[in-house]
Motif scaffolding. Sequence first.
Motif, PDB file in Angstrom:
ATOM      1  N   ARG A 140     -69.782  65.060 -37.739  1.00 63.59           N
ATOM      2  CA  ARG A 140     -70.919  65.357 -36.997  1.00 63.59           C
ATOM      3  C   ARG A 140     -70.510  65.875 -35.798  1.00 63.59           C
ATOM      4  NH1 ARG A 140     -76.231  66.093 -37.764  1.00 63.59           N
ATOM      5  NH2 ARG A 140     -76.106  65.403 -39.801  1.00 63.59           N
ATOM      6  N   PRO A 141     -69.987  65.118 -35.135  1.00 58.71           N
ATOM      7  CA  PRO A 141     -69.337  65.422 -33.684  1.00 58.71           C
ATOM      8  C   PRO A 141     -68.583  66.863 -33.664  1.00 58.71           C
ATOM      9  CG  PRO A 141     -69.144  63.178 -33.912  1.00 58.71           C
ATOM     10  CD  PRO A 141     -69.290  63.504 -35.340  1.00 58.71           C
ATOM     11  N   LEU A 143     -70.952  69.693 -34.453  1.00 62.73           N
ATOM     12  CA  LEU A 143     -71.754  69.860 -33.144  1.00 62.73           C
ATOM     13  C   LEU A 143     -70.864  70.873 -32.146  1.00 62.73           C
ATOM     14  CD1 LEU A 143     -73.970  66.738 -32.517  1.00 62.73           C
ATOM     15  CD2 LEU A 143     -74.384  68.881 -33.843  1.00 62.73           C
ATOM     16  N   ILE A 154     -70.635  74.170 -33.260  1.00 66.80           N
ATOM     17  CA  ILE A 154     -72.069  74.809 -33.231  1.00 66.80           C
ATOM     18  C   ILE A 154     -72.113  75.259 -31.622  1.00 66.80           C
ATOM     19  CG2 ILE A 154     -74.519  74.341 -33.122  1.00 66.80           C
ATOM     20  CD1 ILE A 154     -74.056  72.946 -35.628  1.00 66.80           C
ATOM     21  N   LYS A 155     -71.870  74.557 -30.721  1.00 70.15           N
ATOM     22  CA  LYS A 155     -72.083  74.711 -29.338  1.00 70.15           C
ATOM     23  C   LYS A 155     -71.130  75.906 -28.987  1.00 70.15           C
ATOM     24  CE  LYS A 155     -70.099  71.616 -26.589  1.00 70.15           C
ATOM     25  NZ  LYS A 155     -69.953  70.090 -25.907  1.00 70.15           N
ATOM     26  N   HIS A 156     -69.943  75.868 -29.438  1.00 70.83           N
ATOM     27  CA  HIS A 156     -68.826  76.998 -29.166  1.00 70.83           C
ATOM     28  C   HIS A 156     -69.050  78.295 -29.506  1.00 70.83           C
ATOM     29  CE1 HIS A 156     -66.641  73.457 -27.217  1.00 70.83           C
ATOM     30  NE2 HIS A 156     -66.396  74.389 -26.486  1.00 70.83           N
ATOM     31  N   THR A 157     -69.378  78.433 -30.898  1.00 64.46           N
ATOM     32  CA  THR A 157     -69.280  79.784 -31.546  1.00 64.46           C
ATOM     33  C   THR A 157     -70.183  80.602 -31.079  1.00 64.46           C
ATOM     34  OG1 THR A 157     -69.186  80.691 -33.746  1.00 64.46           O
ATOM     35  CG2 THR A 157     -70.999  79.008 -33.333  1.00 64.46           C
ATOM     36  N   LYS A 174     -74.564  73.748 -42.132  1.00 64.21           N
ATOM     37  CA  LYS A 174     -75.666  74.696 -42.701  1.00 64.21           C
ATOM     38  C   LYS A 174     -76.801  73.970 -42.693  1.00 64.21           C
ATOM     39  CE  LYS A 174     -73.174  78.257 -44.654  1.00 64.21           C
ATOM     40  NZ  LYS A 174     -72.974  79.206 -45.562  1.00 64.21           N
ATOM     41  N   GLN A 175     -76.985  72.521 -42.579  1.00 63.99           N
ATOM     42  CA  GLN A 175     -78.280  71.851 -42.599  1.00 63.99           C
ATOM     43  C   GLN A 175     -78.653  72.311 -41.200  1.00 63.99           C
ATOM     44  OE1 GLN A 175     -77.673  67.777 -41.387  1.00 63.99           O
ATOM     45  NE2 GLN A 175     -79.495  67.196 -42.440  1.00 63.99           N
ATOM     46  N   ILE A 176     -77.853  72.158 -39.923  1.00 60.86           N
ATOM     47  CA  ILE A 176     -78.403  72.578 -38.673  1.00 60.86           C
ATOM     48  C   ILE A 176     -78.680  74.192 -38.624  1.00 60.86           C
ATOM     49  CG2 ILE A 176     -77.697  72.446 -36.384  1.00 60.86           C
ATOM     50  CD1 ILE A 176     -76.159  69.906 -36.943  1.00 60.86           C
ATOM     51  N   ASN A 177     -77.892  74.988 -39.075  1.00 60.74           N
ATOM     52  CA  ASN A 177     -78.002  76.357 -38.847  1.00 60.74           C
ATOM     53  C   ASN A 177     -77.614  77.014 -40.292  1.00 60.74           C
ATOM     54  OD1 ASN A 177     -78.197  78.892 -38.243  1.00 60.74           O
ATOM     55  ND2 ASN A 177     -77.058  78.955 -36.291  1.00 60.74           N
ATOM     56  N   GLU A 190     -64.978  65.326 -29.207  1.00 58.08           N
ATOM     57  CA  GLU A 190     -66.457  65.339 -29.213  1.00 58.08           C
ATOM     58  C   GLU A 190     -67.000  63.934 -29.851  1.00 58.08           C
ATOM     59  OE1 GLU A 190     -67.148  68.623 -27.527  1.00 58.08           O
ATOM     60  OE2 GLU A 190     -68.717  67.465 -28.558  1.00 58.08           O
ATOM     61  N   ARG A 199     -67.020  61.450 -26.993  1.00 52.97           N
ATOM     62  CA  ARG A 199     -68.421  61.913 -26.222  1.00 52.97           C
ATOM     63  C   ARG A 199     -69.659  61.182 -26.823  1.00 52.97           C
ATOM     64  NH1 ARG A 199     -72.622  63.929 -25.861  1.00 52.97           N
ATOM     65  NH2 ARG A 199     -73.500  65.491 -24.445  1.00 52.97           N
ATOM     66  N   GLU A 200     -69.500  61.328 -28.243  1.00 54.73           N
ATOM     67  CA  GLU A 200     -70.592  60.717 -28.977  1.00 54.73           C
ATOM     68  C   GLU A 200     -70.746  59.192 -29.068  1.00 54.73           C
ATOM     69  OE1 GLU A 200     -72.441  63.013 -31.287  1.00 54.73           O
ATOM     70  OE2 GLU A 200     -73.073  61.982 -32.942  1.00 54.73           O
ATOM     71  N   ARG A 244     -80.120  78.235 -29.794  1.00 54.32           N
ATOM     72  CA  ARG A 244     -78.964  78.364 -30.458  1.00 54.32           C
ATOM     73  C   ARG A 244     -78.268  77.436 -31.134  1.00 54.32           C
ATOM     74  NH1 ARG A 244     -73.710  78.973 -29.102  1.00 54.32           N
ATOM     75  NH2 ARG A 244     -73.587  77.347 -27.486  1.00 54.32           N
ATOM     76  N   GLN A 245     -78.514  76.159 -30.764  1.00 56.20           N
ATOM     77  CA  GLN A 245     -77.434  75.248 -31.420  1.00 56.20           C
ATOM     78  C   GLN A 245     -78.581  74.403 -32.467  1.00 56.20           C
ATOM     79  OE1 GLN A 245     -75.348  72.190 -28.952  1.00 56.20           O
ATOM     80  NE2 GLN A 245     -75.379  73.804 -27.237  1.00 56.20           N
ATOM     81  N   PRO A 258     -81.426  75.856 -34.556  1.00 52.63           N
ATOM     82  CA  PRO A 258     -82.535  76.997 -34.698  1.00 52.63           C
ATOM     83  C   PRO A 258     -83.516  76.745 -35.590  1.00 52.63           C
ATOM     84  CG  PRO A 258     -80.400  77.350 -36.007  1.00 52.63           C
ATOM     85  CD  PRO A 258     -80.170  76.248 -34.849  1.00 52.63           C
ATOM     86  N   LYS A 259     -83.507  75.491 -36.084  1.00 52.60           N
ATOM     87  CA  LYS A 259     -84.718  75.191 -36.897  1.00 52.60           C
ATOM     88  C   LYS A 259     -85.747  74.375 -36.345  1.00 52.60           C
ATOM     89  CE  LYS A 259     -82.485  74.354 -41.361  1.00 52.60           C
ATOM     90  NZ  LYS A 259     -82.141  73.402 -42.259  1.00 52.60           N
ATOM     91  N   ARG A 301     -76.988  69.700 -27.115  1.00 53.10           N
ATOM     92  CA  ARG A 301     -76.088  68.986 -28.155  1.00 53.10           C
ATOM     93  C   ARG A 301     -76.319  67.442 -28.247  1.00 53.10           C
ATOM     94  NH1 ARG A 301     -72.723  65.430 -28.913  1.00 53.10           N
ATOM     95  NH2 ARG A 301     -70.619  65.522 -29.898  1.00 53.10           N
TER      96      ARG A 301
END
Lengths: 277, 277
Positions: free
Chosen positions: A98-99, A102, A105-108, A132-135, A211, A214-215, B25-26, B28-29, B214
């Motif tokens: 997950r880290p 995330l 997702i933050k960088h792309t 894909k669950q997140i986006n 990451e 940080r998590e 952005r991070q 979207p749902k 994040r």
Amino acid sequence: MEEQKAIGILDSGVGGLTVVKEVFRQLPKEKVIYFGDTARCPYGPRLLEEVKEFTLEIVDFLLAQNVKMIVIACNTATAAALQEVKKKVKIPVVGVIRPGSLSAIKHTQTGEIGVIGTEGTIQSGAYENTLKQINPKLKVTSHACPTLVPLVESGIEDEITIRQVVKDALKPILSQKMDSLILGCTHYPLISKYIQEVVGDQVKLLSSAEETAREVSTILHHQNLLNQTENEPEHHFYTTGDVVHFKQIAEKWLGRAIEVTHIELAKKNEEKSSIKK
Amino acid sequence: MEEQKAIGILDSGVGGLTVVKEVFRQLPKEKVIYFGDTARCPYGPRLLEEVKEFTLEIVDFLLAQNVKMIVIACNTATAAALQEVKKKVKIPVVGVIRPGSLSAIKHTQTGEIGVIGTEGTIQSGAYENTLKQINPKLKVTSHACPTLVPLVESGIEDEITIRQVVKDALKPILSQKMDSLILGCTHYPLISKYIQEVVGDQVKLLSSAEETAREVSTILHHQNLLNQTENEPEHHFYTTGDVVHFKQIAEKWLGRAIEVTHIELAKKNEEKSSIKK
């Protein structure tokens, strides 16, 4: 005092040391107990069921050391056992998938993300599912690189050999469009210089190590478990493999002297090993 | 379904939109309900006690909208009221100071970190405390920039004026050594281009907006509150100030059309305002 206990960090070998290095840097007051299962490394080619069993065994060892949190600093073990470990223990448990997701997702900017990892991690689809669950609109390209963990664990320092192995391993993804590449194995930051050379500067490499540390910081804070004492924390390193070899790679990577203890786990599972040869 | 509820995000004005943009952005749902207290902006020069009162009032409004989480997307309000809000509500609450701090800890190589923010944020010492609590060896330079929030809220687009105001505001920190500069106010990312010009490329600007989104993702996941539905989420924006002015700045920043509703809070607190003129 709960918060003065150590963070337990586990991996199949030396890969999780990339997470340890970041924990040392980002959370310098925290004690670490590290477990590298070098004798049974690599986890990548094993059946996930077996990796789950190994992980639960190591978690038991760490719980016996009275840790306040467990970090599964191995992508294959995270894919295989994170949910099971979370159900089993009462302390916070953090994986690395997950880290890493995330962070991507933050960088792309383009939504095109690459993932490299072991066969076990890639076949589990864990990164793709998490991303894909997140986006659901992200485009994810995944590729297994089975030669890279053995390369890192070997401790080889010959640059020509390393370059060649990395180049061969990454060839299939070079034609894919991506602006971010997740290093979906904690061993890979140890050779990130070579990976960056091969994929080119336009691709941002995302290490789950940074990451994840940080998590860990976020979760410890939200659980009131950040260590508040000012003392220099003590750390312990355990390996199921060769102490001298482990110590050599670890000290080079961490940039400090450490004490390493050899440990044998009760079940060795050597016989029923599921490694596909 | 708990996870289908909106995330409530609040700020003194348009600054929190930088967090909204990153949440869009991070995550979207996720649905967002935004509250910008434009009529009482800026919060920076007010007494923290008053900012706390304003924040708690807005939190009540967001709770009445049945949100699943609250993001205090204003550094001054985070410094003034985060602990109080956490005590008061049962849903997760995230401020912007810890994510910004963790981001700096992750990025710094030299351990020399700069922080710019409003007078309220800087005087509270919240960044310095958070950073040093985690790593006492960090060198932190803090500086208040009271002219920057009014600059952003004004919506001025004349580049020469913006450049001059930013240059004057940052002058005192230019002689300080740092490799990371925390934008300790959610308004600042709206003018980060100019801030980067003034401090130079060798200083990495860290926006709490990216890191807060994040952090929201991590917390929602760990509380099983990530929205799983596939629908395009609806958002709502409220301002205590002028709807047309707010909408103009917001749509330009977010790059999409939005609906904005004017709202009057019960207590206006105008009379007992603590703004130091």
